[in-house]
Design a protein around this motif. Structure first.
Motif, PDB file in Angstrom:
ATOM      1  N   UNK A   1       2.059  -2.626  -1.632  1.00 49.72           N
ATOM      2  CA  UNK A   1       2.909  -1.439  -1.640  1.00 49.72           C
ATOM      3  C   UNK A   1       4.192  -1.669  -2.413  1.00 49.72           C
ATOM      4  N   UNK A   2       4.768  -2.861  -2.211  1.00 46.77           N
ATOM      5  CA  UNK A   2       6.023  -3.194  -2.873  1.00 46.77           C
ATOM      6  C   UNK A   2       5.823  -3.319  -4.389  1.00 46.77           C
ATOM      7  N   UNK A   3       4.752  -4.012  -4.752  1.00 48.98           N
ATOM      8  CA  UNK A   3       4.501  -4.231  -6.184  1.00 48.98           C
ATOM      9  C   UNK A   3       4.149  -2.918  -6.884  1.00 48.98           C
ATOM     10  N   UNK A   4       3.354  -2.095  -6.199  1.00 46.40           N
ATOM     11  CA  UNK A   4       2.995  -0.805  -6.807  1.00 46.40           C
ATOM     12  C   UNK A   4       4.216   0.094  -6.875  1.00 46.40           C
TER      13      UNK A   4
ATOM     14  N   UNK B   1       0.564 -18.819  -7.847  1.00 48.88           N
ATOM     15  CA  UNK B   1       1.967 -18.545  -8.165  1.00 48.88           C
ATOM     16  C   UNK B   1       2.055 -17.917  -9.559  1.00 48.88           C
ATOM     17  N   UNK B   2       2.951 -17.014  -9.696  1.00 48.40           N
ATOM     18  CA  UNK B   2       3.117 -16.326 -10.987  1.00 48.40           C
ATOM     19  C   UNK B   2       3.620 -14.928 -10.733  1.00 48.40           C
ATOM     20  N   UNK B   3       3.254 -14.025 -11.626  1.00 52.55           N
ATOM     21  CA  UNK B   3       3.710 -12.637 -11.470  1.00 52.55           C
ATOM     22  C   UNK B   3       3.015 -11.974 -10.291  1.00 52.55           C
ATOM     23  N   UNK B   4       3.807 -11.541  -9.330  1.00 54.32           N
ATOM     24  CA  UNK B   4       3.204 -10.909  -8.153  1.00 54.32           C
ATOM     25  C   UNK B   4       2.609  -9.537  -8.521  1.00 54.32           C
ATOM     26  N   UNK B   5       3.253  -8.857  -9.471  1.00 58.88           N
ATOM     27  CA  UNK B   5       2.718  -7.542  -9.880  1.00 58.88           C
ATOM     28  C   UNK B   5       1.366  -7.715 -10.587  1.00 58.88           C
ATOM     29  N   UNK B   6       1.298  -8.761 -11.424  1.00 58.91           N
ATOM     30  CA  UNK B   6       0.029  -9.039 -12.106  1.00 58.91           C
ATOM     31  C   UNK B   6      -1.055  -9.381 -11.096  1.00 58.91           C
ATOM     32  N   UNK B   7      -0.673 -10.135 -10.069  1.00 59.72           N
ATOM     33  CA  UNK B   7      -1.629 -10.507  -9.016  1.00 59.72           C
ATOM     34  C   UNK B   7      -2.192  -9.254  -8.338  1.00 59.72           C
ATOM     35  N   UNK B   8      -1.303  -8.341  -7.995  1.00 61.47           N
ATOM     36  CA  UNK B   8      -1.738  -7.133  -7.286  1.00 61.47           C
ATOM     37  C   UNK B   8      -2.591  -6.260  -8.203  1.00 61.47           C
ATOM     38  N   UNK B   9      -2.114  -6.051  -9.437  1.00 63.49           N
ATOM     39  CA  UNK B   9      -2.865  -5.195 -10.366  1.00 63.49           C
ATOM     40  C   UNK B   9      -4.229  -5.779 -10.662  1.00 63.49           C
ATOM     41  N   UNK B  10      -4.284  -7.080 -10.831  1.00 61.05           N
ATOM     42  CA  UNK B  10      -5.548  -7.714 -11.169  1.00 61.05           C
ATOM     43  C   UNK B  10      -6.505  -7.723  -9.989  1.00 61.05           C
ATOM     44  N   UNK B  11      -5.968  -7.954  -8.822  1.00 66.53           N
ATOM     45  CA  UNK B  11      -6.832  -8.071  -7.641  1.00 66.53           C
ATOM     46  C   UNK B  11      -7.313  -6.707  -7.151  1.00 66.53           C
TER      47      UNK B  11
ATOM     48  N   UNK C   1      -3.887   8.007  -7.556  1.00 68.37           N
ATOM     49  CA  UNK C   1      -5.092   7.231  -7.872  1.00 68.37           C
ATOM     50  C   UNK C   1      -4.918   5.775  -7.508  1.00 68.37           C
ATOM     51  N   UNK C   2      -3.755   5.229  -7.853  1.00 71.06           N
ATOM     52  CA  UNK C   2      -3.501   3.810  -7.566  1.00 71.06           C
ATOM     53  C   UNK C   2      -3.402   3.584  -6.061  1.00 71.06           C
ATOM     54  N   UNK C   3      -2.706   4.505  -5.393  1.00 68.31           N
ATOM     55  CA  UNK C   3      -2.574   4.359  -3.934  1.00 68.31           C
ATOM     56  C   UNK C   3      -3.957   4.413  -3.282  1.00 68.31           C
ATOM     57  N   UNK C   4      -4.765   5.409  -3.727  1.00 68.73           N
ATOM     58  CA  UNK C   4      -6.100   5.549  -3.132  1.00 68.73           C
ATOM     59  C   UNK C   4      -6.961   4.333  -3.446  1.00 68.73           C
ATOM     60  N   UNK C   5      -6.834   3.835  -4.697  1.00 64.76           N
ATOM     61  CA  UNK C   5      -7.672   2.711  -5.108  1.00 64.76           C
ATOM     62  C   UNK C   5      -7.284   1.426  -4.397  1.00 64.76           C
ATOM     63  N   UNK C   6      -5.997   1.322  -4.022  1.00 69.44           N
ATOM     64  CA  UNK C   6      -5.562   0.073  -3.390  1.00 69.44           C
ATOM     65  C   UNK C   6      -5.541   0.185  -1.869  1.00 69.44           C
ATOM     66  N   UNK C   7      -5.841   1.374  -1.378  1.00 67.36           N
ATOM     67  CA  UNK C   7      -5.717   1.662   0.046  1.00 67.36           C
ATOM     68  C   UNK C   7      -6.490   0.708   0.954  1.00 67.36           C
ATOM     69  N   UNK C   8      -7.752   0.408   0.639  1.00 65.72           N
ATOM     70  CA  UNK C   8      -8.535  -0.361   1.627  1.00 65.72           C
ATOM     71  C   UNK C   8      -8.299  -1.858   1.583  1.00 65.72           C
ATOM     72  N   UNK C   9      -7.463  -2.326   0.665  1.00 61.00           N
ATOM     73  CA  UNK C   9      -7.489  -3.755   0.407  1.00 61.00           C
ATOM     74  C   UNK C   9      -6.459  -4.577   1.173  1.00 61.00           C
ATOM     75  N   UNK C  10      -6.115  -4.133   2.333  1.00 61.92           N
ATOM     76  CA  UNK C  10      -5.267  -4.972   3.170  1.00 61.92           C
ATOM     77  C   UNK C  10      -3.798  -4.818   2.873  1.00 61.92           C
ATOM     78  N   UNK C  11      -3.028  -5.612   3.587  1.00 56.87           N
ATOM     79  CA  UNK C  11      -1.572  -5.482   3.530  1.00 56.87           C
ATOM     80  C   UNK C  11      -0.959  -6.556   2.641  1.00 56.87           C
ATOM     81  N   UNK C  12      -1.631  -7.678   2.549  1.00 62.44           N
ATOM     82  CA  UNK C  12      -1.115  -8.792   1.744  1.00 62.44           C
ATOM     83  C   UNK C  12      -2.190  -9.266   0.768  1.00 62.44           C
TER      84      UNK C  12
END
Lengths: 243, 418
Positions: free
Chosen positions: B274-277, B66-76, B50-61
């Motif tokens: 991909x890295x953060x997920x 500045x802050x938590x990169x995982x939070x950035x990815x999850x939030x965005x 589900x997460x992979x599919x949901x994040x699939x279209x949103x680019x590579x970067x």
């Protein structure tokens, strides 16, 4: 089935540790198709003798042969197979399996024997239930049947494999006179029809008139008490023709 | 009657159902252990997919503060949690200008919500997002049109349904990215001009407006004079800040170079989704391993339950076994029958476990989807099957050996004639 007993002894050890000999039969021969009443008071060893003949209890000493094969020289699996194929046993307490229907109880020996095709089991079972007058009770469980009906199911089960030997241990002990007569008629006529040898134990004197050959167990010893001239001890074994 | 099963199995089956409680409870315990393992694995797999599919279209970067990169990815990407913060619009402008390295840059500005649905400030580049270059745009207008002016809004498919809004409706946004963070509404009103087709991503739950509208709304809110019209405020609003930029680099090397540049910079950070997920999946995997261990523990308890059930039943069944022996059943037949009973019982439990496991995973996936708007697909997991058959059946076999040996040794004369 020709049955021969030689030097048969069986001894139990009492709780106090003493040896108690319950059977001591020097020799006894039984011809195929005979119908024998085995008499004796309670505790005289009737059930022990039947168990030994059924291959369920190895005697302390002596041999019992079926058609010249020593029953207890056979390995246990072969003795089990012989019991499944050639010996029917009507237990005193009938011993039907409570969770199976009457028909399922009757076909059990067919399953243990394994010779009859499975597709025939129902037909064979129903024909036996029909023979004992219980075709309409095929789907009944033992708990829903009367004592007499349960006994008849036990008879049907004992005969479903067309055994050469039928052992019946006090089958009428819990029945009234009328039911007792009905069941005895049934057992004897079915054995006559199939040619099975019958050994029926009872301490009921009323049954004596139904049998031409009677044996009495007393203190472990067997004597021929048949109501005919020339009654003699079972040793030497009586010369008899088929009943 | 006995037509479909070999005689021994039929007898075992009938024996089992002669004591339904002794059968159902151990089967249920086995079922629960299998269900737990399946539910954990299927749900974990579903969440990953589900997460992979949901994040699939949103680019590579993903570029963010500045802050938590995982939070950035999850939030965005998944709209989970709060934004890390905002960064200057100039960062986006420099990305736009960097055509050597950046193929596509999609600006995102968070900060408001409508009845809990996030309002995302962006622009027309959103419509250029694709799962692959040869695929059609990920976001497609189902009705109406995309926003072209300030204070026009396009609704995600789920948002339109949940909010009960349709084209032409007007609404006021509330402060904060989530419902209840700030209750006061902005004065200005948006007009719905379009509705997206379902994209199967979390963005279906969002409302899309121009990022300038968001700036204008906030700027007007801070305008003490309050005399200017909102439209004028929007047009005059100076570029302010963004929450994130989705970047499709021109190549793999360029992606790494961009990441390096942001890593050494101070204004913003770049994160690889991909890295953060992957890090998130590692955490998920650890939780799965703990729950799977609990499942094996339950299976151990199930083994004891099966053993106790069969063992206690043996005392009551010795006479029945003696009767069968008296009728000609051999000792091996009895041994096999008892083993068959335990195997059938565990087989029943294993089947029950599969139904319970996938049903539980499906129900939990539904709950998670409702709360996160991430579609969690529950798939049949064939790779698990061998283990989830071998283990319960092995347990059943082990638990049945002693009762079967007891049955094997039943003395007929003792049980029937003593």
């Amino acid at each position: 089935m020709h049955i021969q007993i030689s030097g048969l002894q069986h001894t139990f050890t009492t709780p106090s540790g003493e040896a108690h000999r319950v059977l001591d039969i020097a020799a006894w021969t039984l011809e195929s198709g005979e119908q024998v009443l085995l008499r004796g008071v309670s505790g005289s060893g009737k059930t022990t003798l039947l168990n030994i003949m059924a291959g369920l209890l190895k005697p302390t000493q002596g041999t019992i042969t079926f058609d010249k094969r020593d029953l207890y020289a056979l390995a246990e699996p072969l003795r089990d197979r012989l019991r499944a194929r050639a010996i029917g046993y009507v237990f005193q307490q009938h011993y039907l399996l409570a969770h199976l229907t009457a028909l399922e109880n009757v076909i059990l020996p067919l399953g243990f024997d394994g010779r009859a095709p499975k597709s025939d089991w129902r037909k064979l079972g129903m024909s036996m239930l029909d023979a004992v007058g219980l075709a309409d009770f095929a789907r009944y469980r033992p708990a829903k049947m009367s004592t007499g009906q349960r006994l008849r199911v036990a008879v049907a089960r004992a005969l479903v494999n067309s055994p050469a030997l039928l052992l019946a241990d006090e089958p009428t002990a819990a029945l009234d006179a009328e039911s007792s007569a009905h069941v005895l008629n049934l057992i004897q006529s079915l054995c006559s029809a199939s040619g099975a040898t019958l050994i029926l134990s009872s301490h009921d004197p009323a049954l004596e008139s139904r049998f031409t050959r009677m044996l009495t167990l007393q203190a472990g010893r067997l004597s021929d008490t048949s109501p005919r001239p020339g009654t003699q001890s079972v040793m030497p074994a009586p010369e008899r023709s088929q009943a | 009657m006995t037509s479909f099963l070999p005689f021994n199995l039929w007898l075992a089956w009938r024996n089992l159902w002669s004591r339904p409680l002794h059968t159902l409870i151990p089967a249920l315990v086995i079922g629960l252990s299998v269900a737990l393992s399946i539910a954990v694995a299927a749900l974990g797999d579903g969440v990953r997919q589900g997460i992979i599919a949901a994040s699939d279209p949103f680019g590579v970067l993903v570029i963010g503060a500045k802050g938590s990169s995982q939070q950035l990815v999850l939030n965005t990407l998944l709209l989970q949690g709060l934004p890390v913060g905002n960064f200057p619009f100039s960062v986006y402008e420099s990305l736009q200008a960097n055509t050597d390295k950046v193929a596509l840059a999609v600006p995102l500005a968070f900060g408001d919500n409508l009845g809990g649905a996030r309002i995302i400030g962006t622009d027309a580049t959103l419509l250029e997002l694709r799962t692959a270059q040869n695929q059609p745009p990920y976001f497609q207008i189902a009705s109406g049109r995309y926003f072209q002016a300030h204070f026009e809004a396009v609704l995600g498919a789920s948002a339109a349904r949940a909010l009960g809004l349709s084209i032409g409706d007007r609404f006021q946004a509330a402060h904060g990215v989530e419902l209840g963070l700030e209750e006061d509404l902005h004065d200005e009103a948006y007009t719905v001009v379009g509705i997206f087709a379902p994209s199967q991503s979390v963005y279906d739950t969002a409302v899309f407006v121009s990022y300038q509208s968001i700036w204008a709304a906030h700027e007007a809110e801070e305008d003490e004079r309050g005399a200017q019209s909102l439209i004028i405020a929007a047009e005059d609003a100076d570029p302010q800040q963004l929450t994130a930029v989705l970047v499709r680099p021109t190549g793999f090397a360029q992606a790494n170079q961009l990441w390096q540049e942001f890593y050494s910079g101070t204004e913003a950070q770049a994160a690889f989704p991909g890295q953060e997920l992957g890090g998130l999946f590692d955490l998920l995997g650890q939780a799965e391993r703990v729950l799977t261990a609990v499942g094996w523990l339950v299976l151990g308890i199930a083994a004891l339950t099966v053993f106790l059930s069969m063992y206690s039943a043996m005392a009551a069944r010795e006479q029945a076994i003696a009767i069968m022996r008296g009728l000609g059943s051999s000792q091996p037949t009895i041994f096999i029958m008892i083993l068959a009973e335990t195997l059938m019982l565990t087989l029943l439990g294993a089947l029950l476990g599969r139904v319970l496991g996938y049903a539980t995973a499906g129900a939990l996936a539904g709950l998670i989807s409702d709360q996160s708007a991430i579609a969690i697909p529950i798939r049949f997991l064939p790779a698990l099957e061998p283990l989830l058959w071998i283990l319960p059946l092995g347990v059943g076999l082990a638990a049945g050996l002693i009762p079967a040996a007891m049955a094997y040794r039943v003395s007929v004369s003792e049980k029937l004639f003593t």
